[in-house]
Motif scaffolding. Structure first.
Motif, PDB file in Angstrom:
ATOM      1  N   TYR B  18     120.621   4.088 145.138  1.00 52.87           N
ATOM      2  CA  TYR B  18     119.656   4.030 144.042  1.00 52.87           C
ATOM      3  C   TYR B  18     119.557   5.325 143.219  1.00 52.87           C
ATOM      4  O   TYR B  18     119.622   5.274 141.993  1.00 52.87           O
ATOM      5  N   PHE B  21     122.371   5.854 140.472  1.00 53.11           N
ATOM      6  CA  PHE B  21     122.365   4.841 139.402  1.00 53.11           C
ATOM      7  C   PHE B  21     121.085   4.892 138.580  1.00 53.11           C
ATOM      8  O   PHE B  21     121.105   4.672 137.368  1.00 53.11           O
ATOM      9  N   ILE B  22     119.959   5.165 139.219  1.00 52.60           N
ATOM     10  CA  ILE B  22     118.705   5.262 138.456  1.00 52.60           C
ATOM     11  C   ILE B  22     118.730   6.482 137.535  1.00 52.60           C
ATOM     12  O   ILE B  22     118.392   6.398 136.352  1.00 52.60           O
ATOM     13  N   SER B  25     121.359   5.845 134.660  1.00 52.98           N
ATOM     14  CA  SER B  25     120.953   4.896 133.618  1.00 52.98           C
ATOM     15  C   SER B  25     119.781   5.445 132.814  1.00 52.98           C
ATOM     16  O   SER B  25     119.716   5.251 131.593  1.00 52.98           O
ATOM     17  N   THR B  26     118.872   6.142 133.483  1.00 51.60           N
ATOM     18  CA  THR B  26     117.737   6.733 132.765  1.00 51.60           C
ATOM     19  C   THR B  26     118.218   7.798 131.776  1.00 51.60           C
ATOM     20  O   THR B  26     117.788   7.835 130.623  1.00 51.60           O
ATOM     21  N   ALA B  96     115.608  -3.509 140.057  1.00 46.89           N
ATOM     22  CA  ALA B  96     116.950  -4.044 139.846  1.00 46.89           C
ATOM     23  C   ALA B  96     117.811  -3.818 141.084  1.00 46.89           C
ATOM     24  O   ALA B  96     117.604  -2.867 141.837  1.00 46.89           O
ATOM     25  N   GLU B 100     123.022  -4.740 139.394  1.00 50.48           N
ATOM     26  CA  GLU B 100     122.426  -4.758 138.055  1.00 50.48           C
ATOM     27  C   GLU B 100     122.367  -3.358 137.452  1.00 50.48           C
ATOM     28  O   GLU B 100     122.683  -3.150 136.287  1.00 50.48           O
ATOM     29  N   LEU B 101     121.979  -2.381 138.275  1.00 47.46           N
ATOM     30  CA  LEU B 101     121.895  -1.006 137.775  1.00 47.46           C
ATOM     31  C   LEU B 101     123.276  -0.497 137.362  1.00 47.46           C
ATOM     32  O   LEU B 101     123.430   0.221 136.375  1.00 47.46           O
ATOM     33  N   ARG B 102     124.289  -0.884 138.149  1.00 50.60           N
ATOM     34  CA  ARG B 102     125.651  -0.440 137.841  1.00 50.60           C
ATOM     35  C   ARG B 102     126.119  -1.031 136.520  1.00 50.60           C
ATOM     36  O   ARG B 102     126.703  -0.320 135.684  1.00 50.60           O
ATOM     37  N   CYS B 105     124.520   0.797 133.744  1.00 51.45           N
ATOM     38  CA  CYS B 105     125.163   2.095 133.519  1.00 51.45           C
ATOM     39  C   CYS B 105     126.419   1.925 132.682  1.00 51.45           C
ATOM     40  O   CYS B 105     126.658   2.680 131.730  1.00 51.45           O
TER      41      CYS B 105
END
Lengths: 154, 154, 154
Positions: B18, B21-22, B25-26, B96, B100-102, B105
């Motif tokens: 997490y 990826f968090i 993406s942020t 997510a 989904e996060l990947r 990204c």
């Protein structure tokens, strides 16, 4: 202009609680502006009542008073015993406790931030945390991190 | 000029998947140029079929639905059970999934890099990984890191 | 002016010994000035006689020659066996040993620093460590870190 240190604290064990608080308090003493974003297991560091334990399983690099095979380390009670031994050694050597280091950080204006997303995810009540925290998200912390001189993921 | 975030992702568990990826993406959403160098166990994050598990052993800081002694956590099947419980909680809270996060990204132009040396070391077939990856070495990533505003080892 | 890389090395296992030494030697080869501050379990990396072990317990992301349930991994002797298997694979693939990477770092002028506080805390005799180390505190390292282009907590 003052230097800035950002810390993302993600571990909630007794041994891994030391690095962020030692680095934060040392940097603050050197005049750094410090912000510590506690997220995931790192939120444990912001609890009113700290209940941090040493973890030896999966940690063969840990210098222990006596070597123990992995199997033994998994025995019930062993983790608690190692935590007690570690705390004793720290105290005997004059190393500050995590509670003391945390107070030191607060007095030195280290800004302690709690990750709102993790708090929500685990339904942690705000009353469990010390007062004076800011509850923010990753985006908010990244703003500071982008301007920092040093930023560490611990 | 846009800010740059470099991430060295080295862990291959569900919980430690997490943070990279968090953050990636942020940061991308904030306009950062982001490169994520996946190396060692972090290569698991780039597999087509993600099979990430939560690890509780050696992780006493993990807030779990119910506390369990270390011994119990080592029982066969326990790791799988905890993984299921964690995934349920994430989903119930609207967090997510890693898949989904990947995807998020990749859509946001986060550059995912696979460490060629680790791929060779473990004889990992390229077919196991998602498409569109760059296979590079540490030297290549360091070039970007040296220009980055924030660089994190996760 | 040359770029600077600061590394805080805090892990003392065979697998986690690779990232700091690989990054340090690669950066040095690229002309970086590199300082590696070994603290907590990371002091193991500076021992004359390296005795680093792979840890699989609590590490489900580890690609192993054959999958093993957590319970089995905790059996006496299993950790030693996995360490032997990992070392064989490294050697067979032409990956340098930690001893070799460390020598390479020293030849390339990577500055290896030992954390004085940890040395004192665990009563580690200086004779246990390789020669040529500087024994310093976090404040001293932070001075370098504040000027560095990349600083990683490993």
């Amino acid at each position: 202009m003052d230097k800035k240190l950002g810390i993302i604290a993600t571990k909630g064990t007794l041994d891994w609680a030391y690095p962020p608080f030692i680095l934060a308090s040392t940097a603050a003493a050197l005049g750094y502006e410090v912000r510590m974003f506690c997220t995931f297991y790192g939120l444990e560091l912001l609890k009113k009542k700290l209940d941090l334990k040493v973890t030896s399983v999966g940690n063969p690099g840990m210098p222990m008073p006596m070597p123990m095979p992995v199997m033994l380390q998994a025995l019930p009670g062993m983790q608690g015993m190692m935590t007690v031994m570690m705390k004793k050694r720290m105290k005997g050597k004059g190393v500050a406790s995590i509670e003391e280091l945390r107070s030191l950080c607060i007095e030195a204006d280290v800004k302690l931030l709690a990750c709102q997303m993790t708090v929500d995810l685990f339904d942690m009540p705000r009353e469990a945390f010390i007062d004076g925290l800011d509850y923010v998200g990753a985006a908010s912390f990244l703003e500071f991190a982008g301007e920092s001189d040093v930023c560490l993921f611990i």
